[in-house]
Design a protein around this motif. Structure first.
Motif, PDB file in Angstrom:
ATOM      1  N   GLU A 166      17.084  39.980  -8.542  1.00  0.00           N
ATOM      2  CA  GLU A 166      18.316  39.606  -9.237  1.00  0.00           C
ATOM      3  C   GLU A 166      18.194  38.232  -9.896  1.00  0.00           C
ATOM      4  O   GLU A 166      18.634  38.030 -11.031  1.00  0.00           O
ATOM      5  CB  GLU A 166      19.490  39.617  -8.259  1.00  0.00           C
ATOM      6  CG  GLU A 166      19.906  41.002  -7.791  1.00  0.00           C
ATOM      7  CD  GLU A 166      18.978  41.553  -6.715  1.00  0.00           C
ATOM      8  OE1 GLU A 166      18.091  40.799  -6.243  1.00  0.00           O
ATOM      9  OE2 GLU A 166      19.140  42.737  -6.351  1.00  0.00           O
ATOM     10  N   ILE A 167      17.622  37.284  -9.175  1.00  0.00           N
ATOM     11  CA  ILE A 167      17.430  35.938  -9.734  1.00  0.00           C
ATOM     12  C   ILE A 167      16.488  35.985 -10.927  1.00  0.00           C
ATOM     13  O   ILE A 167      16.730  35.348 -11.969  1.00  0.00           O
ATOM     14  CB  ILE A 167      16.907  34.985  -8.645  1.00  0.00           C
ATOM     15  CG1 ILE A 167      18.007  34.704  -7.624  1.00  0.00           C
ATOM     16  CG2 ILE A 167      16.409  33.674  -9.261  1.00  0.00           C
ATOM     17  CD1 ILE A 167      17.544  33.934  -6.408  1.00  0.00           C
TER      18      ILE A 167
ATOM     19  N   ASP B 206      15.235  36.261  -0.190  1.00  0.00           N
ATOM     20  CA  ASP B 206      16.500  35.539  -0.327  1.00  0.00           C
ATOM     21  C   ASP B 206      16.358  34.098   0.126  1.00  0.00           C
ATOM     22  O   ASP B 206      16.859  33.171  -0.522  1.00  0.00           O
ATOM     23  CB  ASP B 206      17.598  36.221   0.509  1.00  0.00           C
ATOM     24  CG  ASP B 206      18.225  37.403  -0.204  1.00  0.00           C
ATOM     25  OD1 ASP B 206      18.406  37.317  -1.435  1.00  0.00           O
ATOM     26  OD2 ASP B 206      18.523  38.413   0.457  1.00  0.00           O
TER      27      ASP B 206
ATOM     28  N   GLU C  94      18.137  37.290 -14.050  1.00  0.00           N
ATOM     29  CA  GLU C  94      18.931  36.267 -14.733  1.00  0.00           C
ATOM     30  C   GLU C  94      18.061  35.323 -15.558  1.00  0.00           C
ATOM     31  O   GLU C  94      18.525  34.756 -16.554  1.00  0.00           O
ATOM     32  CB  GLU C  94      19.729  35.468 -13.702  1.00  0.00           C
ATOM     33  CG  GLU C  94      20.799  36.290 -12.984  1.00  0.00           C
ATOM     34  CD  GLU C  94      21.456  35.527 -11.849  1.00  0.00           C
ATOM     35  OE1 GLU C  94      21.068  34.355 -11.625  1.00  0.00           O
ATOM     36  OE2 GLU C  94      22.340  36.090 -11.183  1.00  0.00           O
TER      37      GLU C  94
ATOM     38  N   GLY D  61      14.646  31.975  -2.386  1.00  0.00           N
ATOM     39  CA  GLY D  61      15.290  31.943  -3.688  1.00  0.00           C
ATOM     40  C   GLY D  61      14.511  32.605  -4.796  1.00  0.00           C
ATOM     41  O   GLY D  61      14.585  32.191  -5.963  1.00  0.00           O
ATOM     42  N   ILE D  62      13.768  33.653  -4.461  1.00  0.00           N
ATOM     43  CA  ILE D  62      13.103  34.426  -5.510  1.00  0.00           C
ATOM     44  C   ILE D  62      13.327  35.908  -5.208  1.00  0.00           C
ATOM     45  O   ILE D  62      12.670  36.507  -4.350  1.00  0.00           O
ATOM     46  CB  ILE D  62      11.607  34.081  -5.656  1.00  0.00           C
ATOM     47  CG1 ILE D  62      10.983  34.928  -6.785  1.00  0.00           C
ATOM     48  CG2 ILE D  62      10.845  34.222  -4.335  1.00  0.00           C
ATOM     49  CD1 ILE D  62       9.637  34.437  -7.258  1.00  0.00           C
ATOM     50  N   THR D  63      14.310  36.470  -5.905  1.00  0.00           N
ATOM     51  CA  THR D  63      14.678  37.868  -5.745  1.00  0.00           C
ATOM     52  C   THR D  63      14.669  38.535  -7.114  1.00  0.00           C
ATOM     53  O   THR D  63      14.705  37.861  -8.152  1.00  0.00           O
ATOM     54  CB  THR D  63      16.082  37.997  -5.143  1.00  0.00           C
ATOM     55  OG1 THR D  63      17.042  37.488  -6.087  1.00  0.00           O
ATOM     56  CG2 THR D  63      16.197  37.236  -3.824  1.00  0.00           C
TER      57      THR D  63
ATOM     58  N   ARG E  58       9.970  30.647  -7.212  1.00  0.00           N
ATOM     59  CA  ARG E  58      10.514  30.774  -8.559  1.00  0.00           C
ATOM     60  C   ARG E  58       9.845  29.812  -9.528  1.00  0.00           C
ATOM     61  O   ARG E  58       9.521  30.182 -10.668  1.00  0.00           O
ATOM     62  CB  ARG E  58      12.023  30.514  -8.507  1.00  0.00           C
ATOM     63  CG  ARG E  58      12.743  30.627  -9.840  1.00  0.00           C
ATOM     64  CD  ARG E  58      14.245  30.533  -9.648  1.00  0.00           C
ATOM     65  NE  ARG E  58      14.620  29.431  -8.771  1.00  0.00           N
ATOM     66  CZ  ARG E  58      15.850  29.197  -8.344  1.00  0.00           C
ATOM     67  NH1 ARG E  58      16.827  30.022  -8.669  1.00  0.00           N
ATOM     68  NH2 ARG E  58      16.115  28.177  -7.568  1.00  0.00           N
TER      69      ARG E  58
END
Length: 328
Positions: free
Chosen positions: A134-135, A127, A138, A130-132, A106
Motif C-alpha cells: 500500500e505504501i 508494517d 502511494e 514501513g514498507i508495504t 522504503r
C-alpha cells in the motif's frame, strides 16, 4: 548419517544453463504494456517493469529463471542468505547491482528508482518497517508478493500449498513481464522434476521429519505454509508439525520430543553453521535421545531451497535422494 546436498547442485546448474540460454525469447519483454494480475487476492494493474528490485534469493531466482535479468536493477540480500556466488544463477547476479545486505526498507527502494519490488509478506514487506504494498502504491512503485506468503496478508489473504505458490508466482510474473511462454516452460520443467521424485517414493509409512531452523530455548520450525512442508511430503516424509497452519513458527521442545522424529533437516543459514546446530542437538539433554539424533540422521538444507523459489525443487530432489539412501 549427516548429509549435505550434492547432486541437487548439478541439477540446479543444468536448470540455470537452460534459463540462461533462453534470453532471446524474452527480448520483447521490454515493450511497455499493462496487464491486471492478482497480488495475493487483489487484482492489480501492472506496467512492464524495467528496474525491478528483488529481496532475498527466492525473489531474484524467480526473475532470473524467467530470463528477466535485463529487467532487474538490483537485489537486497540480508546476511542470512548464502553467498550469491554459490547460486546456479551466479552469472545473472553478477550482471545486476547489489543494493544492500540490510532488511528491505522504503528509502533503499526509492533511492534505487525501482519500478517493481519483489518480496514476501513479513519476509521483506513489513508494517513495522514501513514498507508495504500500500505504501509503495502511494509512491508509484509496483510490488509483487510471493503467493506462499499471502495466507495472512491483511485484507487480501490467499492460501495455496507452497509448491503451487511457486508455480503461481512464475505464471503471474510471466504475465507481468510479457513472457508467458517462458513461464509455462519453466513451470512444466519444475512440475516434471517434482513428478519424477514423487514416482520414486519408496513404499511404506512416511518418515517423521523435524525441520530445525534455529533457537535453543524454543525451536523455530516449518509449519504447513512454507516449502519444506511440501518438500518433506513429496520426498516420502511427514513433517511432524504439518498440522500447524503457519509459516515459520516457534514450538516447544516437548512437542519435538513427543513427535519422535527419525530425520532432522537442518536449515543452513546465517552466522550459526549447520554443524553447530547439530552439535547442540547432540549434546542437549532434551534432544540427544531423539531417534534422529541417536541415529545421526541429519540432512543439511540450503537456505534458498527452503524459501519460496525455483531451488525448492533442488531441495526436494536432494532430500528425496537422502531418504531413499536412508531406507536402502
Amino acid at each position: 548419517m549427516t548429509r549435505h546436498r550434492g547432486t541437487a547442485l548439478v541439477v540446479a546448474a543444468i536448470t540455470a544453463s537452460v534459463a540462461a540460454g533462453c534470453g532471446a525469447e524474452v527480448e520483447s519483454a521490454g515493450e511497455a504494456g499493462t496487464v491486471t494480475v492478482d497480488r495475493c487476492g487483489e487484482p492489480v494493474e501492472y506496467t512492464t517493469p524495467q528496474r525491478a528490485v528483488a529481496y532475498e534469493g527466492g525473489s531474484a531466482d524467480k526473475l532470473f529463471a524467467l530470463g528477466l535479468t535485463d529487467h532487474v536493477h538490483g537485489y537486497v540480500m540480508p546476511p542470512a542468505n548464502p553467498p550469491v556466488e554459490e547460486s546456479p544463477w551466479a552469472s545473472e547476479y553478477a550482471e545486476v547491482e547489489f543494493l544492500s545486505d540490510d532488511l528491505l526498507n522504503r528509502e533503499l527502494v526509492v533511492d534505487a528508482d525501482a519500478d517493481l519490488v519483489v518480496a514476501g509478506w513479513n519476509s521483506g514487506f513489513s508494517d513495522q518497517r514501513g514498507i508495504t504494498p500500500e505504501i509503495l502504491d502511494e509512491l508509484g512503485i509496483q510490488s509483487f508478493m510471493h503467493t506462499e506468503s499471502c495466507f495472512n496478508y491483511p485484507g487480501h489473504p490467499e492460501q495455496v500449498t507452497p509448491f503451487d505458490g511457486l508455480y503461481t508466482d512464475l505464471e503471474r510474473l510471466g504475465r507481468i513481464f510479457g513472457v508467458e511462454d517462458r513461464a509455462a516452460e519453466v513451470i512444466a520443467e519444475l512440475r516434471e522434476r517434482v513428478d519424477a521424485v514423487r514416482s520414486q517414493v519408496p513404499a511404506g509409512d512416511p518418515v517423521p521429519v523435524f525441520l530445525y531452523d534455529s533457537g535453543t530455548d524454543q525451536p523455530f520450525t516449518a509449519g504447513n505454509q512454507v516449502p519444506p512442508n511440501d518438500i518433506i511430503e513429496f520426498a516420502g516424509g511427514r513433517n511432524v508439525f504439518a498440522d500447524l497452519d503457519e509459516r515459520w513458527t516457534q514450538v516447544g521442545w516437548e512437542a519435538v520430543v513427543q513427535a519422535e522424529p527419525e530425520v532432522i533437516i537442518i536449515l543452513d543459514y546465517g552466522d550459526q553453521p549447520a554443524e553447530d546446530k547439530i552439535e547442540f542437538l547432540r549434546t542437549s539433554p532434551i534432544t540427544r535421545e531423539l531417534p534422529a539424533v541417536r541415529a545421526g540422521n541429519f540432512y543439511v538444507m540450503n537456505y534458498n531451497e527452503g524459501i519460496s523459489g525455483p531451488r525448492n525443487v533442488d531441495g526436494l530432489e536432494g532430500f528425496a535422494e537422502y531418504l531413499r539412501t536412508l531406507r536402502g
